[in-house]
Enzyme design. Structure first.
Site, PDB file in Angstrom:
ATOM      1  CB  CYS A   1       0.007  -8.226   3.411  1.00  0.00           C
ATOM      2  SG  CYS A   1       0.025  -9.364   4.823  1.00  0.00           S
TER       3      CYS A   1
ATOM      4  N   GLY B   1      -1.375 -12.090   9.317  1.00  0.00           N
ATOM      5  CA  GLY B   1      -2.298 -12.569   8.284  1.00  0.00           C
ATOM      6  C   GLY B   1      -3.552 -11.729   8.150  1.00  0.00           C
TER       7      GLY B   1
ATOM      8  CG  ASN C   1      -1.063  -4.222   2.842  1.00  0.00           C
ATOM      9  OD1 ASN C   1      -0.069  -4.509   2.182  1.00  0.00           O
ATOM     10  ND2 ASN C   1      -1.302  -4.717   4.046  1.00  0.00           N
TER      11      ASN C   1
ATOM     12  CG  ASN D   1      -3.383  -0.436   4.900  1.00  0.00           C
ATOM     13  OD1 ASN D   1      -3.801  -1.512   4.476  1.00  0.00           O
ATOM     14  ND2 ASN D   1      -2.104  -0.129   4.895  1.00  0.00           N
TER      15      ASN D   1
HETATM   16  C1  SIN Z   1      -0.307  -8.870   8.640  1.00  0.00           C
HETATM   17  O1  SIN Z   1      -1.448  -8.645   9.078  1.00  0.00           O
HETATM   18  O2  SIN Z   1       0.018  -9.991   8.245  1.00  0.00           O
HETATM   19  C2  SIN Z   1       0.708  -7.782   8.599  1.00  0.00           C
HETATM   20  C3  SIN Z   1       0.304  -6.703   7.689  1.00  0.00           C
HETATM   21  C4  SIN Z   1       1.212  -6.523   6.525  1.00  0.00           C
HETATM   22  O3  SIN Z   1       2.345  -6.987   6.534  1.00  0.00           O
HETATM   23  O4  SIN Z   1       0.799  -5.895   5.551  1.00  0.00           O
END
Ligand code: SIN
Length: 305
Positions: free
Chosen positions: A130, A72, A127, A99
């Protein structure tokens, strides 16, 4: 010795082996395992405008040949990234690609503008994929929204741009096309696949967030197929990430059409892998008769029947 340098439009890397965001912290904790200066690039954990504590635990669970995470976007936020981590990262002697993730287009643009003013970053990875935060996946599932974020960031930030795409779509080539037309220098294929894990005896999900993103060797054949499909259809350099566990995986991605790769989940169980792969890449390319990485990219031959 083959020349390992690669150029992805405006992004220049000493070699094609990078480490993936979210699997390498801010690099300090990995310094004992990997000669950091040898890496093609480091992509630190996704940055959000403000610090985030992420999702409730448990946030990771091992699956067959894979890992499900529902972190998350737990991270220190943009101010702390710039004040506490950036100088260290920029002193490592390798390309650092920040990122970022925003809840909306404006957040992406504001962060990109600020990071674009920081001297020394090699690029910016967006990103837009996610699966663990609401809003995060939405940009990457829609070509118009993808294009809108990429185009907007290009206007406010001079850094080379990489769009990190989600595999949780029907046709990833349409999203890659949109990102490329909007000005992405490269696309990263792909983020994690949405999945879940259940403790059937308790009748409960294992992850605190119920669902998470699957990574690791289990996903490699699917990502390989996506890389190949995008490479055939979209004229944009591809950075492949998904289940790399050895030098053959790297070469498979290059032959399928990727210009570079990211090592992700393997950093958790074999933290020295990225360095080992760079050592092995010379020999693998030489044994294929290649004098540089470019010569092997996209060389897959489909037998005619
Ligand atoms: C996360 O922090 O939930 C994973 C990162 C991602 O999937 O982009």
């Amino acid at each position: 010795m083959p020349d390992l340098a690669v150029t992805l439009n405006r992004l220049h890397l000493a070699n094609p082996v990078l480490v993936a965001s979210g699997t390498f912290g801010y690099a300090r904790e990995m310094a004992g395992f990997v000669p950091l200066a040898r890496l093609g690039g480091i992509i630190p954990k996704t940055i959000t405008p403000l610090p985030r504590i992420g999702n409730p635990p448990p946030r990771t669970v091992e699956t067959a040949s894979g890992l499900l995470n529902s972190i998350g976007l737990d991270n220190d936020g943009l101010d702390a990234f710039i004040e506490k981590h950036l100088d260290y990262l920029l002193g490592l002697g390798t390309a650092v690609i920040a990122n970022i993730a925003g809840h909306d287009r404006d957040e992406f643009l504001r962060m990109a503008e600020r990071l674009g003013r920081c001297q020394g970053l090699a690029g910016l990875e967006l990103n837009i994929s996610c699966p663990n935060v609401s809003g995060g996946v939405d940009f990457g599932v829609d070509p118009e929204m993808t294009a809108s974020v990429v185009r907007g960031v290009r206007e406010v930030c001079g850094l080379p741009l990489v769009a990190k795409l989600t595999p949780n779509v029907t046709d990833i080539t349409a999203i890659a096309q949109a990102a490329a037309q909007a000005g992405a220098d490269a696309v990263t294929i792909a983020n994690t696949f949405q999945g879940m894990s259940i403790d059937w005896r308790q009748r409960r999900p294992i992850l605190g967030n119920v669902v998470g993103g699957l990574s690791g060797p289990a996903i490699k054949p699917i990502v390989l197929r996506m890389v190949w499909q995008v490479a055939r259809k979209v004229p944009v350099p591809i950075i492949a990430v998904g289940g790399i566990d050895g030098i053959d995986d790297v070469l498979e991605y290059l032959v399928a059409g990727a210009s570079a790769v990211q090592i992700g989940t393997a950093n958790f169980y074999n933290p020295s892998l990225a360095g080992m792969l760079i050592d092995q890449l010379d020999q693998a390319l030489a044994s294929a008769g290649c004098q540089n990485v470019r010569e092997i990219v996209g060389t897959l031959q489909i037998p005619q029947r």
